[in-house]
Design a protein around this motif. Structure first.
Motif, PDB file in Angstrom:
ATOM      1  N   LYS A  49      -4.650  11.042  -5.939  1.00  0.00           N
ATOM      2  CA  LYS A  49      -5.017  10.484  -4.639  1.00  0.00           C
ATOM      3  C   LYS A  49      -4.683  11.541  -3.571  1.00  0.00           C
ATOM      4  O   LYS A  49      -3.554  12.001  -3.511  1.00  0.00           O
ATOM      5  N   LYS A  90       0.622   6.215  -3.612  1.00  0.00           N
ATOM      6  CA  LYS A  90       1.013   7.126  -2.537  1.00  0.00           C
ATOM      7  C   LYS A  90       0.080   8.333  -2.493  1.00  0.00           C
ATOM      8  O   LYS A  90      -0.446   8.758  -3.520  1.00  0.00           O
ATOM      9  N   PRO A  91      -0.126   8.917  -1.315  1.00  0.00           N
ATOM     10  CA  PRO A  91      -0.876  10.176  -1.250  1.00  0.00           C
ATOM     11  C   PRO A  91      -0.224  11.222  -2.156  1.00  0.00           C
ATOM     12  O   PRO A  91       0.998  11.390  -2.138  1.00  0.00           O
ATOM     13  N   SER A 118       0.835  -1.192   0.000  1.00  0.00           N
ATOM     14  CA  SER A 118       0.000   0.000   0.000  1.00  0.00           C
ATOM     15  C   SER A 118       0.875   1.248   0.000  1.00  0.00           C
ATOM     16  O   SER A 118       1.929   1.294   0.647  1.00  0.00           O
ATOM     17  N   GLU A 119       0.448   2.238  -0.764  1.00  0.00           N
ATOM     18  CA  GLU A 119       1.122   3.536  -0.842  1.00  0.00           C
ATOM     19  C   GLU A 119       2.599   3.399  -1.210  1.00  0.00           C
ATOM     20  O   GLU A 119       3.456   4.097  -0.676  1.00  0.00           O
ATOM     21  N   THR A 137       3.928   5.748  -7.161  1.00  0.00           N
ATOM     22  CA  THR A 137       3.616   7.164  -7.404  1.00  0.00           C
ATOM     23  C   THR A 137       2.708   7.358  -8.613  1.00  0.00           C
ATOM     24  O   THR A 137       1.973   8.340  -8.692  1.00  0.00           O
ATOM     25  N   ARG A 192      -5.296   1.800  -3.618  1.00  0.00           N
ATOM     26  CA  ARG A 192      -4.607   1.337  -2.408  1.00  0.00           C
ATOM     27  C   ARG A 192      -3.101   1.457  -2.514  1.00  0.00           C
ATOM     28  O   ARG A 192      -2.428   1.903  -1.588  1.00  0.00           O
TER      29      ARG A 192
END
Length: 296
Positions: free
Chosen positions: A296, A156-157, A126-127, A130, A153
């Motif tokens: 995201k 990355k933020p 998860s995360e 990019t 999922r």
């Protein structure tokens, strides 16, 4: 379901034709015919995604989910040769084709290939990605909502989604002549759509991406003319090359009519000629698609 074992059963939502997902391994041998159409879109999708979040961003890592023969990976690597790239596909045949492309084009490392089911990207943390990317797989695959959630999922933020979808619930360029040909024999012949409406209708797809958690969703609708030199080459693709979607249309004919494909082939050829043949015998098949970016 094991993340490394392709499904071999027919899968369809209500109102859709079943399609054998294991057929993509067979079709990998001739998938270059499709790539003639999708490669220009792969280049545009890669360039658009890169403009939103450059592949050169520190600690970038790109996922090409449902990589097929590697055309999107090729576009990504041509734009930024050194970006780490993970290419995944449920089909062993497609993974083999993508590896062969990487070798032929001398992709710069790092890159890797994994046989994974898009609904369960097992082993992709998860995360950890990019740029979560995919081209034209999600419209056809089983459980596309779950696929979108998985692509969210692993992102990355602040990461970016780059996605290609078909913008039609069936392969209209094959669906229409098949329906015309079949109804010469069976006037009420029924040929349901092939793909998920939620992931082909542009407004519904926009909503589905937001449901999966993506923001700042942007779309570019695309209209393509898939060119063939003549009707005979279209016939070869439809009746010899094994596209799993087209195979579903053919099975529907056999099941409803009780007749063989030899019965419908000349009628299909005539319909293709009437619908799509241009001066000089060239055939232009209409295809509707869309490319997307989101965050995201």
């Amino acid at each position: 379901m094991s993340s490394t074992t392709p499904t071999t059963t027919d899968t369809a939502a209500p109102g859709e034709l079943p399609m054998r997902m294991d057929g993509w391994t067979h079709h990998a041998k001739t998938y270059s015919n499709v790539e003639r159409m999708t490669y220009p879109l792969a280049i545009e999708l890669a360039e658009w995604t890169d403009s939103v979040l450059p592949f050169t961003t520190p600690n970038s890592r790109v996922l090409d989910n449902g990589c097929g023969g590697g055309v999107l990976g090729s576009a990504i690597k041509s734009l930024c040769p050194t970006v780490p790239l993970l290419s995944t596909d449920v089909s062993a045949g497609m993974i083999s084709s993508a590896r062969a492309r990487a070798e032929k084009e001398h992709w710069h490392p790092p890159f890797e290939f994994k046989a994974l089911d898009a609904r369960d990207l097992d082993g992709v943390e998860s995360e950890s990605i990019t740029h979560s990317m995919s081209q034209y797989m999600i419209s056809l695959a089983p459980d596309p909502d779950q696929i979108a959630k998985e692509m969210h999922r692993i992102l990355k933020p602040g990461g970016v989604l780059g996605l290609g979808t078909w913008a039609m619930v069936d392969y209209e360029c094959f669906y229409d002549p098949m329906l015309i040909a079949a109804r010469e024999t069976i006037p009420d012949f029924d040929l349901p759509g092939l793909m998920h409406e939620k992931w082909t209708d542009i407004e519904k797809t926009k909503g589905a991406l937001k449901e999966a958690g993506f923001t700042d969703v942007q779309v570019r609708p695309k209209y393509i003319e898939w060119d063939y030199p003549d009707v005979e080459s279209v016939m070869h693709y439809v009746f010899e090359e094994g596209n799993p979607g087209v195979e579903a249309y053919k099975r529907s004919w056999v099941e409803q009519s009780g007749k063989g494909l030899d019965e419908i082939q000349p009628k299909f050829a005539r319909a293709v000629k009437e619908l799509y043949e241009k001066d000089g015998g060239k055939v232009l098949l209409p295809v509707k698609a869309a490319i997307w970016v989101a965050r995201k």
